[in-house]
Design an enzyme around this catalytic site. Structure first.
Site, PDB file in Angstrom:
ATOM      1  N   LYS A  61       0.723  -0.891  -0.133  1.00  0.00           N
ATOM      2  CA  LYS A  61      -0.066  -0.250  -0.071  1.00  0.00           C
ATOM      3  C   LYS A  61       0.707   0.968   0.014  1.00  0.00           C
ATOM      4  CE  LYS A  61      -3.389  -2.337  -0.101  1.00  0.00           C
ATOM      5  NZ  LYS A  61      -2.586  -3.940   0.529  1.00  0.00           N
TER       6      LYS A  61
HETATM    7  C1  LIG Z   1      -8.722  -2.944  -1.942  1.00  0.00           C
HETATM    8  C2  LIG Z   1      -9.003  -3.486  -1.178  1.00  0.00           C
HETATM    9  N1  LIG Z   1      -9.397  -3.815   0.156  1.00  0.00           N
HETATM   10  C3  LIG Z   1      -8.800  -4.392   1.633  1.00  0.00           C
HETATM   11  C4  LIG Z   1      -7.461  -5.011   1.370  1.00  0.00           C
HETATM   12  C5  LIG Z   1      -7.388  -5.957   2.790  1.00  0.00           C
HETATM   13  O1  LIG Z   1      -6.460  -4.871   3.749  1.00  0.00           O
HETATM   14  P1  LIG Z   1      -5.284  -6.093   4.566  1.00  0.00           P
HETATM   15  O2  LIG Z   1      -3.954  -6.245   3.637  1.00  0.00           O
HETATM   16  O3  LIG Z   1      -4.177  -5.076   5.138  1.00  0.00           O
HETATM   17  O4  LIG Z   1      -6.103  -6.774   5.131  1.00  0.00           O
HETATM   18  C6  LIG Z   1      -6.716  -4.915   0.633  1.00  0.00           C
HETATM   19  C7  LIG Z   1      -5.634  -5.450   0.192  1.00  0.00           C
HETATM   20  O5  LIG Z   1      -5.139  -5.942   0.000  1.00  0.00           O
HETATM   21  C8  LIG Z   1      -7.644  -4.358  -0.650  1.00  0.00           C
HETATM   22  O6  LIG Z   1      -6.380  -3.904  -1.958  1.00  0.00           O
END
Ligand SMILES: Cc1ncc(COP(=O)(O)O)c(C=O)c1O
Length: 439
Positions: free
Chosen positions: A210
């Site tokens: 991210k």
């Molecule tokens: C659009 C979206 N929502 C939610 C997530 C979930 O985040 P995390 O990887 O911190 O659980 C991600 C990440 O991969 C994502 O790209």
């Protein structure tokens, strides 16, 4: 254009000389910026021997600071740090009370976490198509909303918002919650409103891919006190905490079930240092991306994703469409051969067909309606019987299906040099001149 007109034989994929041989930097935005600031804040936590946020020998209040700086930046009343974006989505939908009998509207281009958050709470995802912004299409959303709609999960995909201002109006008119997923869009905005400023609740992720990162991590923002208190209880052990950081199960309104998704002070320290660099990280990506995009946009045969407000693009991805699936495959393979690729394991340039669980019909648990318990829940719940009429198979969302087939994605590292930028654009120009001449 490249120095001399190319022929098929000049392409590196056919044995010609590649535009570059050195790998591009890995496309992990915040990771490139980890340095002294992160080290200093993390060291403070370590030296204080206090990695838990709520109490300890000498808490450094890193997570508190992260929350207050984030809330101030987005002009939201509440911010709650959690352990990841996936849990953040689950916690928000739980705070909104999503359960059996409820539908949550989810775009067909998203991340698998958006679906699991709904299903794990016993709700049913209702797919919505995307538009030229690669985000929810307001028109299709209007058509899909119905009496069971409880919330819209708007995903700010690939670094930038789409028509979320319109979606906000639709949510208001229909009386449904709007949850904004900004996991891929920290630091983005639309006409001056930051991503995370539109939804009743919004989530961010600090996972390593991210715009900023603490390895794992996430954050929720909202204005409503009740939603915040519910989210707080769910993110912890089901209850509030006292000012001294001890669990306080006395308030009947917030006696819930928790998922244990607190953020540690170590993650908080990392995320705080990264937040303070976020605008520099996104600024670097945006500048590089738009230099590349402007050159690629001039090439016949390549269509660019619509970005409504370029100044609010956080910049990590450039999305493009080719005339057809076979051309997308050929161009991406040829561009990779020209050296538009990173170290082994990275994903600098891929076709959308290689973008896995971002596309609804690539999520087997959705397509096959996999249960979370042996009795078939949530699909088996009587209040969810309506799911029989819902299909998640390919063919459900025509725009998603089309963009998946002929789309491609270029990841923009946050540390590209002018030469990297020039090489990337030159590789596309060289390949396009041969594979898409005069389109
Ligand atoms: C659009 C979206 N929502 C939610 C997530 C979930 O985040 P995390 O990887 O911190 O659980 C991600 C990440 O991969 C994502 O790209």
């Amino acid at each position: 254009m490249s120095a001399k007109p190319s022929t098929n034989a000049d392409l590196a994929i056919n044995g010609g000389t590649p535009v570059r041989t050195a790998p591009l930097p890995w496309e992990l935005p915040g990771a490139h910026w980890i340095g002294q600031e992160e080290e200093e804040l993390v060291t403070k936590v370590v030296r204080a021997q206090s990695p838990f946020r709520y109490y300890g020998a000498d808490p450094q209040h890193m997570v508190d600071s992260l929350e207050s700086e984030w809330a101030a930046r987005l002009k939201r009343r509440h911010a709650l740090a959690v352990n990841c974006g996936t849990q953040a989505l689950h916690i928000c939908l739980a705070a909104m009370g999503v359960g059996p009998g409820d539908e949550v509207l989810v775009p067909g281009y998203m991340w698998v976490s958006c679906l699991s958050a709904v299903v794990r709470l016993g709700g049913i995802p209702r797919l919505v198509d995307i538009d030229d912004t690669f985000c929810i299409c307001p028109k299709d959303l209007q058509a899909k909303l119905n009496d069971r709609s409880k919330a819209i999960l708007y995903v700010n995909m690939s670094g930038a918002p789409g028509r979320i201002d319109q979606v906000r109006k639709i949510a208001n008119a229909r009386g449904v919650y709007l949850l904004e997923d900004c996991a891929q869009a920290a630091g983005a905005s639309l006409n001056g409103t930051p991503s995370g400023g539109f939804g009743d609740m919004a989530i961010f992720s600090f996972q390593q891919n991210k715009n900023m990162t603490s390895g794992e991590g996430g954050l929720i923002v909202c204005d409503d006190e009740h939603l915040y208190k519910r989210a707080f209880a769910v993110h912890d052990l089901g209850y509030a905490r006292t000012a001294a950081g001890r669990l306080d199960p006395t308030d009947e309104a917030y006696q819930l079930w928790g998922v244990g998704a607190r953020m540690s002070e170590l993650s908080g320290a990392m995320a705080l240092a990264q937040l303070r660099k976020l605008d520099r990280i996104t600024g670097a990506m945006r500048t590089a991306k738009w230099q590349i995009r402007d050159r690629l946009a001039a090439l016949p045969g390549i269509e660019m994703r619509t970005i409504l407000d370029p100044a609010g693009d956080s910049g990590p991805f450039l999305l493009m469409l080719f005339p057809d699936s076979a051309t997308a495959d050929r161009v991406v393979a040829a561009v990779q051969a020209e050296g538009v690729k990173g170290p082994e394991g990275s994903l600098a340039c891929v076709t959308m067909k290689q973008w896995g669980l971002h596309w609804y019909f690539n999520v087997p648990s959705l397509v096959h309606k996999r249960a979370i318990s042996p009795d078939g829940f949530p699909w088996s719940h009587p209040a969810n019987a309506f799911h029989e009429e819902i299909s998640y198979a390919r063919g459900t969302l025509p725009v998603c299906d089309d963009y998946h087939d002929r789309g491609a994605l270029l990841a923009i590292a946050s540390c590209l040099t002018d030469k990297d930028v020039d090489d990337i654009a030159t590789a596309f120009e060289k390949v396009a001149a041969v594979l898409m001449p005069g389109r």
